[in-house]
Design a protein around this motif. Structure first.
Motif, short mmCIF file in Angstrom:
data_model
loop_
_atom_site.label_atom_id
_atom_site.label_comp_id
_atom_site.label_asym_id
_atom_site.label_seq_id
_atom_site.Cartn_x
_atom_site.Cartn_y
_atom_site.Cartn_z
N VAL A 234 10.33 4.82 -1.95
CA VAL A 234 9.11 5.01 -1.16
C VAL A 234 8.30 6.18 -1.72
N MET A 235 8.99 7.24 -2.11
CA MET A 235 8.30 8.39 -2.69
C MET A 235 7.61 8.00 -4.00
N MET A 236 8.30 7.19 -4.84
CA MET A 236 7.68 6.72 -6.08
C MET A 236 6.45 5.87 -5.79
N ALA A 237 6.52 5.02 -4.78
CA ALA A 237 5.38 4.17 -4.42
C ALA A 237 4.20 5.02 -3.98
N GLY A 238 4.47 6.06 -3.20
CA GLY A 238 3.40 6.95 -2.76
C GLY A 238 2.75 7.67 -3.93
N VAL A 239 3.57 8.16 -4.86
CA VAL A 239 3.04 8.83 -6.04
C VAL A 239 2.21 7.86 -6.88
N PHE A 240 2.69 6.62 -7.04
CA PHE A 240 1.96 5.63 -7.84
C PHE A 240 0.60 5.33 -7.22
N LEU A 241 0.56 5.12 -5.90
CA LEU A 241 -0.72 4.80 -5.25
C LEU A 241 -1.69 5.97 -5.35
N GLY A 242 -1.16 7.19 -5.26
CA GLY A 242 -2.04 8.35 -5.39
C GLY A 242 -2.54 8.57 -6.80
N SER A 243 -1.73 8.16 -7.78
CA SER A 243 -2.07 8.46 -9.18
C SER A 243 -2.98 7.43 -9.82
N ILE A 244 -3.10 6.22 -9.25
CA ILE A 244 -3.95 5.22 -9.90
C ILE A 244 -5.43 5.48 -9.63
N GLY A 245 -5.75 6.22 -8.57
CA GLY A 245 -7.14 6.59 -8.34
C GLY A 245 -7.81 5.74 -7.28
N PHE A 246 -8.75 6.35 -6.57
CA PHE A 246 -9.46 5.66 -5.51
C PHE A 246 -10.32 4.50 -6.00
N PRO A 247 -10.96 4.58 -7.17
CA PRO A 247 -11.71 3.40 -7.64
C PRO A 247 -10.82 2.19 -7.84
N VAL A 248 -9.58 2.40 -8.31
CA VAL A 248 -8.66 1.27 -8.50
C VAL A 248 -8.21 0.74 -7.15
N ILE A 249 -7.92 1.64 -6.21
CA ILE A 249 -7.56 1.20 -4.86
C ILE A 249 -8.71 0.40 -4.26
N TYR A 250 -9.93 0.84 -4.50
CA TYR A 250 -11.13 0.14 -4.01
C TYR A 250 -11.22 -1.25 -4.63
N THR A 251 -10.94 -1.33 -5.93
CA THR A 251 -10.96 -2.63 -6.61
C THR A 251 -9.88 -3.56 -6.07
N LEU A 252 -8.68 -3.03 -5.88
CA LEU A 252 -7.59 -3.83 -5.35
C LEU A 252 -7.89 -4.30 -3.92
N ALA A 253 -8.54 -3.43 -3.13
CA ALA A 253 -8.87 -3.81 -1.76
C ALA A 253 -9.90 -4.94 -1.74
N ARG A 254 -10.79 -4.96 -2.73
CA ARG A 254 -11.83 -6.00 -2.77
C ARG A 254 -11.34 -7.30 -3.37
N HIS A 255 -10.57 -7.20 -4.47
CA HIS A 255 -10.23 -8.40 -5.24
C HIS A 255 -8.75 -8.76 -5.21
N ARG A 256 -7.94 -7.95 -4.49
CA ARG A 256 -6.51 -8.21 -4.41
C ARG A 256 -5.93 -8.38 -5.82
N TRP A 257 -5.25 -9.49 -6.09
CA TRP A 257 -4.60 -9.69 -7.38
C TRP A 257 -5.37 -10.66 -8.27
N HIS A 258 -6.67 -10.86 -8.00
CA HIS A 258 -7.51 -11.67 -8.89
C HIS A 258 -7.93 -10.78 -10.06
#
Length: 484
Positions: A234-258
């Motif tokens: 769980v700690m690794m998952a949290g670090v990974f999500l924080g390290s990929i950046g908000f623009p990538v999180i934004y892209t994933l939120a919009r397009h999921r796995w497309h």
């Protein structure tokens, strides 16, 4: 009645003067935010550091009830706002509950990002998100917007999407940290933590993982959980999500796995991050599997898992289940290289960023293939992006070199330990060989400056310095020097 009228005549001009003064302050602040977004962002971070230094210097912030020395309070404030995780005091025992709350708030404020935070303050001042405020926020998603040049639709986040991006920053931070805390809570109970204490430690660990800070609320750190693979995952998952950046999180939120709809930035970030994660684990495993002080006494499964965990933490997480000072020198060097790269742009991670490494690798590959331009996934990467990537690496290497030489001279410590801790500071990782805790006061200030420059970003620093540069309306004759 006469007295009231007289009071009214006296108070009305005073009220107008107060309103006029407030308007002048607001206009001055608006001019500062729009004239030089990068410099305003640096000012915001400096003000925050001074504020948290003052708060951490209060006697109530220390468990002993005595004021923390200025150098330690400043160092902790910089490490907190810059979401680094290095410390010159024992984070689990030195601070009181009040001090721990200050640190918890500070890392979440710092995680917003220097330019994103500046844009929010600019929005509060102007009471609307105009074009210039959007440019400030866009600078955190793509430093080239602040650095200069035309605004292209192909850049990371379009200007029209900045309002949504800011909402994504706030919501993703809240939702991800809440989800991590819920998953961590049972493991804390199993680990023997009191249920009430776990209600505090769960969100604390969640915040430190997602913000890539690495502070722990207990004196033993992760030692009680070093064999709790669910907790560490769980700690690794949290670090990974924080390290990929908000623009990538934004892209994933919009397009999921497309994946075909992902931006080039998102593709480069995710691919490079995953590659470095696996490559780092393989290298650490190969170098440390026979080290009796780290992995040598563990079984095969635990050794492999801990290698992946350490690889993830060197990307900016800062947590560790082994004594970093006991790693082989070769492992420290390899880990330092991973730390120097860091995480994604506009993320809670530091370093030169994975996209910088990806752009330079693509440039080298294109040059080897004899291609006239740098290309990836059907897109051409312009030359100004390549120049900025080179500048980031050059500035980063210069900062690390100067800090390493200075601290090595002051401490007379082994150069591999100094280099590791300096890179950890520059890349806002938080791992330490044990050197940082014993630094002399002048070296603490140098390390704090390294953390600050690493967090605000070399591109932001360059943009702040070059904000008044003049455009050149002519070109000089071309002459090619011999290279290589």
């Amino acid at each position: 009645m006469a007295a009231r009228a007289t009071d009214g005549r006296i108070n009305a001009p005073a009220g107008r003067r107060i309103r006029d003064a407030f308007d002048r302050i607001r206009d001055g602040a608006r001019k500062l935010t729009t004239a030089s977004p990068a410099r305003f962002a640096l000012l915001v971070f400096l003000v925050l550091i001074l504020l948290f230094t003052t708060l951490l210097s209060l006697p109530a912030a220390a468990a002993s009830g005595r004021s923390t020395p200025f150098a330690d309070a400043l160092f902790t404030a910089v490490s907190t706002i810059c979401v680094t995780g290095l410390s010159t005091v024992d984070m689990g025992t030195h601070w009181s509950p009040f001090g721990q709350v200050i640190i918890y708030v500070g890392v979440n404020v710092g995680a917003l990002g220097v330019l994103t935070l500046a844009s929010i303050l600019g929005l509060i001042i102007s009471k609307r998100l105009g074009l210039r405020a959007k440019l400030i926020a866009a600078g955190d998603t793509n430093p080239l917007r602040v650095h200069g040049g035309p605004v292209n639709e192909g850049q990371t986040v379009m200007l029209g999407e900045i309002g949504s991006l800011l909402a994504t920053v706030a919501l993703s931070t809240l939702i991800i940290e809440a989800a991590l805390a819920i998953m961590l809570y049972p493991s804390l109970l199993i680990g023997g933590v009191d249920p009430l204490a776990a209600l505090w430690e769960a969100p604390y660990y969640a915040a430190m993982a997602f913000t890539n800070t690495g502070f722990t609320p207990n004196a033993g750190g992760l030692d009680p959980f070093q064999h709790d693979y669910f907790f560490l995952t769980v700690m690794m998952a949290g670090v990974f999500l924080g390290s990929i950046g908000f623009p990538v999180i934004y892209t994933l939120a919009r397009h999921r796995w497309h994946v075909r709809h992902w931006s080039l930035h998102a593709k480069l970030t995710v691919i490079t991050t995953v590659l470095l994660f696996f490559a780092g684990a393989v290298v650490i495993l190969a170098l440390e599997f026979d080290n009796p002080k780290t992995f040598g006494e563990r079984d095969a499964w635990d050794t492999v898992f801990q290698s992946f965990f350490l690889s993830a933490m060197t990307r900016s997480g800062g947590f560790s289940t082994v004594d970093i000072g006991s790693l082989h020198g070769s492992t420290l060097l390899a880990s330092g290289m991973l730390m120097f790269v860091g995480g994604g742009s506009a993320s809670t991670a530091g370093g030169i960023k994975v996209t910088t490494l990806a752009v330079l690798a693509l440039a080298v590959w294109s040059e080897a293939k004899g291609r006239p331009s740098v290309q990836a996934f059907g897109r051409r990467i312009p030359s100004d992006v390549q120049r900025v990537a080179l500048s980031v690496v050059a500035w980063g290497a210069t900062i690390v070199a100067i800090s390493t030489i200075s601290i090595a001279h002051l401490t007379k410590a082994h150069i591999e330990d100094v280099l590791f801790d300096v890179i950890s500071a520059f890349a806002t990782v938080g791992l330490s060989t044990g050197l940082t805790e014993h630094l002399p006061e002048p070296a603490k200030y140098i390390m704090a400056g390294t953390m600050f420059m690493g967090r605000v970003g070399t591109v932001t620093l360059a943009a702040a310095v070059a904000a008044t540069s003049r455009s050149q309306l002519y070109s000089l004759p071309v002459e090619r020097p011999i290279v290589g």
